[in-house]
Write a protein that holds these residues in place. Structure first.
Motif, short mmCIF file in Angstrom:
data_model
loop_
_atom_site.label_atom_id
_atom_site.label_comp_id
_atom_site.label_asym_id
_atom_site.label_seq_id
_atom_site.Cartn_x
_atom_site.Cartn_y
_atom_site.Cartn_z
N THR A 1 11.76 -5.37 8.86
CA THR A 1 12.52 -6.08 9.89
C THR A 1 12.30 -7.59 9.81
O THR A 1 13.23 -8.38 9.84
CB THR A 1 12.14 -5.57 11.29
N GLU A 2 11.02 -7.97 9.70
CA GLU A 2 10.68 -9.40 9.68
C GLU A 2 11.00 -10.07 8.34
O GLU A 2 11.26 -11.27 8.31
CB GLU A 2 9.19 -9.58 10.00
N TYR B 215 9.41 -5.08 -1.50
CA TYR B 215 8.00 -5.11 -1.13
C TYR B 215 7.18 -4.00 -1.77
O TYR B 215 7.72 -2.97 -2.16
CB TYR B 215 7.85 -4.99 0.40
N ILE B 216 5.86 -4.23 -1.78
CA ILE B 216 4.92 -3.17 -2.12
C ILE B 216 4.09 -2.88 -0.87
O ILE B 216 3.86 -3.75 -0.05
CB ILE B 216 4.00 -3.55 -3.30
N ASN C 218 4.67 -10.55 -0.93
CA ASN C 218 5.00 -9.47 -1.86
C ASN C 218 4.87 -8.10 -1.22
O ASN C 218 5.44 -7.13 -1.69
CB ASN C 218 4.10 -9.53 -3.09
N GLY C 219 4.08 -8.01 -0.16
CA GLY C 219 3.89 -6.73 0.50
C GLY C 219 2.67 -6.75 1.40
O GLY C 219 2.18 -7.82 1.76
N VAL C 220 2.20 -5.54 1.74
CA VAL C 220 1.05 -5.39 2.63
C VAL C 220 0.09 -4.35 2.06
O VAL C 220 0.49 -3.50 1.26
CB VAL C 220 1.48 -4.99 4.07
N ALA C 221 -1.16 -4.44 2.49
CA ALA C 221 -2.17 -3.50 2.02
C ALA C 221 -3.15 -3.15 3.11
O ALA C 221 -3.59 -4.02 3.87
CB ALA C 221 -2.93 -4.10 0.84
#
Length: 162
Positions: free
Chosen positions: A117-118, A101-102, A123-126
């Motif tokens: 965990t999930e 992830y990013i 691709n990631g979170v921001a």
């Protein structure tokens, strides 16, 4: 590789935008205490040149993760964000790459733990911009923060609101 005028202008513009936003001071760390650290294998944080809050966020992470964190200041931070497909409207001053992830911006470790965990198909979170009161930023929280999903079926939808 020589620095072109275009690269220099992009880097200075990015640094100026994020630098003016207010990296002074630190957020109230009590808001971000974790019961246990987030376990990661290792992580790479790409910092905007001259941005003090990137270093403060890295210090926060080191206190809240079990794993290795490496920091790099690339010549062109915008190119890093493009490489990892971070949409322009979701960008912040630093980009963290960990596991699959990013994590863009001043995302609290609890959200990183939830992501790992999930393991959603994104691709990631921001957490765009540099909101006051977030880990590594000065000031006091001024309302809810929206952390967005990047990529996958949930692209740019709310991942979590804090």
């Amino acid at each position: 590789m020589p620095i072109t005028r275009r690269t220099a202008v992009r880097t200075l513009a990015t640094t100026g935008i994020f630098g003016v936003a207010g990296c002074l001071g630190s957020s109230d760390a009590r808001n971000w205490d974790l019961e246990e650290n987030v376990a990661i294998a290792n992580a790479q944080q790409y910092n905007a040149p001259g941005c003090g809050c990137c270093k403060q966020y890295a210090s926060y992470l080191r206190e809240n993760i079990d794993g290795k964190l490496t920091e790099t200041v690339p010549e062109d931070i915008v190119r890093i964000k493009e490489k990892y497909n971070v949409p322009e409207d979701l960008r912040s001053c630093h980009t963290l790459v960990l596991e699959d992830y990013i994590v863009e911006g001043h995302v609290p470790a609890q959200v990183i733990g939830k992501l790992l965990t999930e393991k959603p198909a994104i691709n990631g979170v921001a957490l765009p911009g540099m909101p006051a009161g977030t880990p590594g930023m000065g000031g006091t929280k001024q309302g809810p923060w929206t952390v967005y999903a990047i990529g996958g079926e949930q692209a740019q939808e709310t991942y979590v609101e804090l």
